[in-house]
Each structure stands twice: as structure tokens, then as C-alpha cells.
Enzyme design. Structure first.
Site, PDB file in Angstrom:
ATOM      1  N   GLU A   7     -22.859  69.965  -1.231  1.00  0.00           N
ATOM      2  CA  GLU A   7     -22.800  69.587   0.181  1.00  0.00           C
ATOM      3  C   GLU A   7     -22.433  68.122   0.374  1.00  0.00           C
ATOM      4  O   GLU A   7     -21.977  67.737   1.440  1.00  0.00           O
ATOM      5  CB  GLU A   7     -24.140  69.883   0.872  1.00  0.00           C
ATOM      6  N   ASP A 107     -26.951  72.705   0.031  1.00  0.00           N
ATOM      7  CA  ASP A 107     -28.386  72.505   0.225  1.00  0.00           C
ATOM      8  C   ASP A 107     -29.064  73.863   0.354  1.00  0.00           C
ATOM      9  O   ASP A 107     -28.551  74.776   1.014  1.00  0.00           O
ATOM     10  CB  ASP A 107     -28.646  71.678   1.487  1.00  0.00           C
ATOM     11  N   TYR A 311     -36.971  68.793  -2.021  1.00  0.00           N
ATOM     12  CA  TYR A 311     -36.215  69.148  -0.814  1.00  0.00           C
ATOM     13  C   TYR A 311     -37.065  68.919   0.435  1.00  0.00           C
ATOM     14  O   TYR A 311     -38.184  69.415   0.537  1.00  0.00           O
ATOM     15  CB  TYR A 311     -35.778  70.608  -0.904  1.00  0.00           C
TER      16      TYR A 311
END
Length: 685
Positions: A7, A107, A311
Site C-alpha cells: 500500500e 494493509d 497494526y
């Protein structure tokens, strides 16, 4: 050749390094890296977007009420018209056309899935696609992820939920913005009345709170307290609303001895604060460092990309059980000032494994935000502040509970009873992680007690009281005023969005309500910033958020409850989660939204009754049963709310309740209509 698409360029570099794709084919940030049978490239977030109205039908370029609602037969995407975005998309198209396989390295979330799927769709991908799904960007996590690649089909429902969200936002945003701008804003579209599925109910929360404060009528009450042995006791009666009774109670105890009637001690435990999800981290950073939600998200995203935290765009405060074996290694990797806090946990006894921390049922795609154990260095002040919060919360959950003793003391003077309480910390347990001075931990079960907030003020430590003791005391009667609720700050607004406007203090209940919150953790910061940028809200003293006149006028214009209801919008979010879990068809969601748009358009364009002239209006003095702010007026054709100019459209036509009805008959009609079941519009999503 296997093509990997990340990404961001920074993530692509990390992946390329692991795969041995070290030959750079990059020109001004556009390109890829190749080697060892791989080509690793990247997006810049979204490279594609849903088409605009005029891309479907040229006549939709002009804003016209006659064209509403605009509902394309089939939605399509197009490249975002930014030069280097389009060049990068061309690179991806060329690589995909030569690929034998594509690995989606976007992601690991709903938006990341949508970004990649749209790019692959635009690139005309015809080869097998597998998915890299990781929760951190450490070398170990990347290697492990490539060893356990998943099939693209495993994430089809995630993509469909993201697609449904994007289409839903397009349908509602495009149509409602044009509808209200043209209906109430005239032909001048320099400042359109922006309406959004999440934005509008969030603004409505702020406006509603502000109006409650402004219309709040303070009431006087009296509190009876007395001071005995330097300890303040409060009367069991609580608040006196009758001054004469309060003064009589005070007179009855003046000059008479205070007696201790009961002393009760109860030992208990306080659990460590939970690990962070994104919302709770944003709340904590706003309270502690006055950071905006957007700034906190950008900072924790930066820490994630530097491989220091996991994350960030998550909505759970739990860890999956398979992470437990890695805990010791993560703790060992934490550098100064944490080794002194970590050392007792690694002294030999097993690290505690608690159901309040490890619970697979509370974890879906990702776990709570935790440090990765990688060495830190070169962090900005903000990054260091946020990292410190994450690290200390992670360490604290493995410490023993804080042991406390709560003492409740009751006393009396004549017939007036008093009470006070105090807390003593017997063993600080996890509290030392936030204060220093780490003790030797024990491997005790964290089985009882409520989660404690470290910012909570501590109750006073009481002296020893004995039942039956008596003595002089100093009574006092204080006049108080009831206070309105407080204005939202970003911290309290984020909590309100998380719970769809309900005031919820209990953490367990908050967890249960997350599926019905307004927006997602990853989007709430952007929604708040959008409201700021569009001039609907402003920040004033003490971090308070106020609605501007423009914001208040917009909410006042919206007479369609579904657009501004936090609770109903929360249920829309729940439907999107159902799509993720394959419990709801995407088509059903979109079809219901389309039906809502037809209903909305008809409602707004329906002829509106003219406000009655002043000489035609007579007040009934009956409070409006819908908004509570106004009173019912007897107009020309109906009874209506006096707060109609503030957005309340409550009406009782004379054909339902005649104009000649008495006040009593009108009240009976209102009571009867509230008891009868009312057919509500479907949630239409």
C-alpha cells in the site's frame, strides 16, 4: 514472475528486502523493485475511486432536483486524476500483465482490501491472487506472513463490506448533499450543504449537546455535610430540594454529638487498564497530550511503519492466544526505561495468561495495539509519548492486580445519618508501571475487581474509627446548583461515536456496543477533521468542541431522522459488519439504501406547511412530546411544535385531533398515540 503490491513505498521496500528483490526500477517515487523471481510495487493509498455522477450520465453534471435520486445501474471505478498516481497505476498494469501470480500485500483491513481490489480490477488481473495478512511490519512478521499466504477468496466478504460502505457513502453523500443544497441553499453552490452517512449524525450529536447546555435550566439544591475528626461525611439524604427541610435537618444536629454507627472494610482488586484499540488510544492521547484524533492516528501509523507497534486501525483491546508464546520476547526487546519494569516479569515464574487479555473470541482480523519489541531510536516527541503509552499498557497487563481496601464508615447525629468512604492501596501491583518502583510480581489470577482508570482520583485514606465513638463535629449546609452536561471534547466525542451517542462508562459494555458505533476506528478521526474543515464545528477553550451557526442550521434543516440519528447510523454500521461475516447479502444492503433515498427525496420535496402567522397561533402550554424544547401551538391546520424553526417537525393535523379539542383531550390523544405501535421506516441499508 510473482508481483507483490504493497500500500506504500516504505512497506514495499521492507517486503522487497525480505524477498531479495533488490534491483530498483524507480523514477521519482514511481516504479518497482525486482529480483529473485519477484517484482514488488506499491500504491499511494487509493489509486482509483468510484466514478462521479456525470461519468454515468452527462445530465447529472448539472445540479437539478429533477435528477434526484441519482442511482447508477452499475457502479464503476476510475483512476484518480493525479499525474504520479496514474503513472504508478500504469506500472502496476504492466507488471500484472506479465505476472504468473499476484500477492496482495495491502494493509490488512477493510480499506486496504478495497484499495488493492480496485487496482487489480483496473489492471485487468487474470492470474491467481493470494493475500499477505500481517499485524506488524517486523522482518519476522513478514517472513511468517509469506509462509502462510491465504487465498484471495478468503477475504471476499471483507472486500464486499468495503465496497458496500463506499457505494453507500456515494449514494447518500451525492444525493443528500444535492437535495438539501438545492432545496434549502438556493442556486449558490459555493458552499453546498454537505450531508454524510457518518458526518451528519456526528454533527447532530454535537448540536444536540450544545442545545441541551444552552437551554439548561439550573435548579438549586442543598447538601448537608459535617466534618468529624477532619473527615467530611455526607448526609445519606443526599440532595435537599426544599430549603426549609434542609435547614431543619441542620438545626436538628447543631450542638449534638456525632456517633460512629458502622465501620466496614472490604478488600478488593483492581485490574490493569486494558490494552489499546485505536479509539481508546485517541481518547488517552487527547486527554494526556491534547492531541487530536487525526494526529494520534498519524503518529501511531508512523510507529507501525517504523516496525515499533502493531497494526493500529483496530477495534479490539484483546490479544489472540497464539501471541502468548511471543510475549516474553517482546518484553525483552523493550529498551530504556522499560527493562527495570520488565525484569520482574522475566524472573522465572510463568508470565500470567489472563482471559481479560487473551481471548480469541474477541479478536477477528487483528489484535490490540502493542509494541513489537524492536529497538526504538530517533523518535519525535509525539511518537515517544504515544509509544510510551502503548508500551506501559502492554507491560502492566502482565503485572498482578492492585490490591485495595475500601472502608465505608457510617455515622449519625440524632435521626440524620451520614456516610463516607476511603480507599487504601495495600499492594500497588500494576500501578508501579505508571509510577516506577516495580515490585516482585506474583502469578495471581486476575479474576475479580473492575478495570481501573489510572487517572481516577484516589479516595482519601481514613483514620481508624470505632463503632460507638462520639465527638464534636462541624456541620454545614451548602447551596448548590445543578450543572448542565459538558461540551464534547475530541476524547468524549470519540467515545460517543463508539457507543452511538449513549453515555457508557463500563468498559465491558463499551466493548459489546462497538459493532453499533458511528463509523469505524480508522475513519472517526477523518470525520471529525472534515467537520472542522467544512466550518460546521470549531474548537474553543479547554479543548471544547462547539457547533457553528452553519452546523446548527444544517441540522435544523434536516427533518429526516434517519440522516442524523446516531443510534440508527450505528445499526447501519452493524449491517456492514454482517456483510463481513457473510450474514447479510451486499445486494440487500444496497437495495435498502436505494429505497431510503427514494423515501428521503419524496420527504424533502413534499410541500412544507407554511409557518402559521403570529395572530393565528395560540399556545396550549403542553410540552412537545418529541423534542421537549418547545410547546404545542394551535395553528391554522394543525397543532405543531413551537421549536419548528429549530428543526422539530412534530404536528398533529386537525383531522386527527380537532382544533376545538380541549387541553385535556389533546393530552389524552398524545398519550394514546405514544402508546400505540408506530411503524418506523426500515433501516434501509
Amino acid at each position: 514472475m510473482i508481483v507483490c503490491i504493497a500500500e506504500k513505498p516504505s512497506v514495499a521496500r521492507d517486503i522487497a528486502s525480505i524477498l531479495g528483490a533488490n534491483h530498483r526500477q524507480v523514477d521519482h517515487g514511481v516504479g518497482y523493485m525486482e529480483g529473485n523471481g519477484y517484482a514488488v510495487t506499491w500504491t499511494f493509498g487509493h489509486l482509483c475511486t468510484l466514478k462521479e455522477p456525470h461519468d454515468y450520465t452527462p445530465s447529472w453534471k448539472s445540479w437539478s432536483l429533477s435528477s434526484l435520486p441519482m442511482i447508477p445501474e452499475r457502479f464503476g471505478i476510475k483512476p484518480i486524476p493525479i499525474e504520479h498516481y496514474q503513472r504508478q497505476l500504469e506500472v502496476i498494469e504492466r507488471l500484472v500483465s506479465q505476472a504468473t501470480e499476484v500477492i496482495n500485500c495491502g494493509d490488512a483491513g477493510q480499506e486496504g482490501e478495497l484499495i488493492q481490489r480496485w487496482v487489480l480490477q483496473k489492471a485487468g488481473c487474470r492470474v491467481p491472487v493470494r493475500r499477505l495478512w500481517i499485524s506488524s511490519l517486523t522482518d519476522e512478521a513478514i517472513r511468517e506472513g509469506f509462509e502462510h499466504l491465504r487465498d484471495e477468496a478468503d477475504y471476499q466478504s471483507l472486500y464486499e463490506a468495503g465496497l458496500a460502505r463506499a457505494i453507500g457513502d456515494w449514494l447518500l453523500g451525492m444525493n443528500a448533499t444535492r437535495l438539501y443544497t438545492l432545496r434549502y441553499g438556493g442556486s449558490d453552490r459555493k458552499q453546498p450543504l454537505s450531508i454524510g452517512r457518518v458526518q451528519t449524525p456526528t454533527l447532530a450529536l454535537i448540536v444536540e449537546r450544545q442545545e441541551t447546555i444552552e437551554h439548561f435550566q439550573s435548579e438549586t439544591y442543598w447538601e448537608l455535610k459535617t466534618r468529624y475528626r477532619e473527615v467530611l461525611f455526607s448526609a445519606d439524604k443526599g440532595k435537599y430540594t426544599d430549603k426549609a427541610k434542609a435547614e431543619a435537618a441542620l438545626s436538628s444536629i447543631i450542638g449534638k454529638p456525632f456517633s460512629i454507627t458502622s465501620v466496614k472494610k472490604k478488600d478488593g482488586k483492581e485490574s490493569a487498564p486494558k490494552l489499546f484499540d485505536l479509539t481508546s488510544l485517541q481518547v488517552a492521547c487527547n486527554k494526556k497530550f491534547n492531541m487530536s484524533a487525526e494526529e494520534t492516528l498519524a503518529t501511531i501509523q508512523s510507529l507501525y511503519e517504523k516496525k515499533l507497534t502493531t497494526y493500529p486501525r483496530v477495534d479490539t483491546t484483546y490479544l489472540s492466544e497464539d501471541l502468548y508464546p511471543k510475549v516474553a520476547g517482546i518484553l525483552r526487546g523493550l529498551v530504556t526505561p522499560y527493562p527495570t519494569l520488565v525484569a520482574p516479569l522475566l524472573s522465572g515464574a510463568p508470565i500470567r495468561k489472563d482471559k481479560k487479555v487473551f481471548d480469541n473470541k474477541k479478536v477477528t482480523d487483528h489484535h490490540a495495539i502493542i509494541p513489537t519489541g524492536q529497538r526504538t531510536g530517533g523518535l519525535s516527541e509525539r511518537e515517544q509519548q504515544v509509544y510510551d503509552l502503548v508500551a506501559r499498557h502492554f507491560i502492566a497487563v502482565f503485572y498482578p492486580d492492585c490490591k485495595v481496601s475500601t472502608t465505608t464508615v457510617e455515622g449519625a447525629v440524632e435521626r440524620v445519618k451520614f456516610k463516607t468512604s476511603g480507599k487504601e492501596i495495600l499492594k500497588p501491583g500494576w500501578r508501579v508501571v505508571f509510577e516506577g518502583n516495580a515490585p516482585e510480581p506474583t502469578n495471581e489470577s486476575n479474576s475479580t475487581g473492575k478495570t481501573s482508570d489510572t487517572e481516577e482520583p484516589q479516595e482519601a485514606l481514613l483514620p481508624n474509627f470505632v463503632v460507638g465513638e462520639q465527638g464534636e463535629h462541624l456541620p454545614e449546609l451548602k447551596e448548590r446548583q445543578t450543572q448542565p452536561p459538558k461540551y464534547y471534547t475530541e476524547a468524549t466525542l470519540l467515545r460517543a461515536m463508539e457507543t452511538a451517542g449513549k453515555l457508557v462508562e463500563d468498559e465491558e459494555l463499551r466493548e459489546a456496543m462497538k459493532e453499533n458505533g458511528i463509523g469505524r476506528p480508522s475513519t472517526r478521526a477523518n470525520i471529525i477533521e472534515t467537520l472542522f474543515k467544512r466550518g460546521y464545528i470549531v474548537k474553543v477553550k479547554k479543548n471544547q468542541i462547539h457547533a457553528t451557526d452553519t452546523g446548527r442550521q444544517l441540522i435544523g434543516l434536516i427533518n429526516y431522522e434517519l440522516l442524523k440519528s446516531a443510534a440508527l447510523t450505528g445499526q447501519w454500521e452493524y449491517k456492514l459488519r454482517q456483510i463481513e461475516r457473510r450474514e447479510l447479502e451486499t445486494k440487500s444492503f444496497i437495495d435498502e439504501l436505494k429505497a431510503m433515498l427514494y423515501q428521503l427525496t419524496q420527504s424533502v420535496l413534499a410541500p412544507q406547511p407554511s409557518p402559521p402567522k403570529p395572530e393565528e397561533v395560540r399556545s396550549t402550554e403542553i410540552p412537545c412530546p418529541r423534542c421537549g424544547r418547545g410547546v404545542l401551538l394551535r395553528g391554522r391546520t394543525a397543532f405543531g411544535c413551537s421549536a419548528y424553526h429549530e428543526g422539530c417537525d412534530y404536528r398533529i393535523p386537525f383531522d386527527l385531533c380537532p382544533e376545538t379539542s380541549s387541553i385535556e383531550a389533546l393530552q389524552r390523544y398524545i398519550e394514546r398515540s405514544q402508546q400505540e405501535p408506530v411503524e418506523e421506516p426500515s433501516l434501509l441499508f
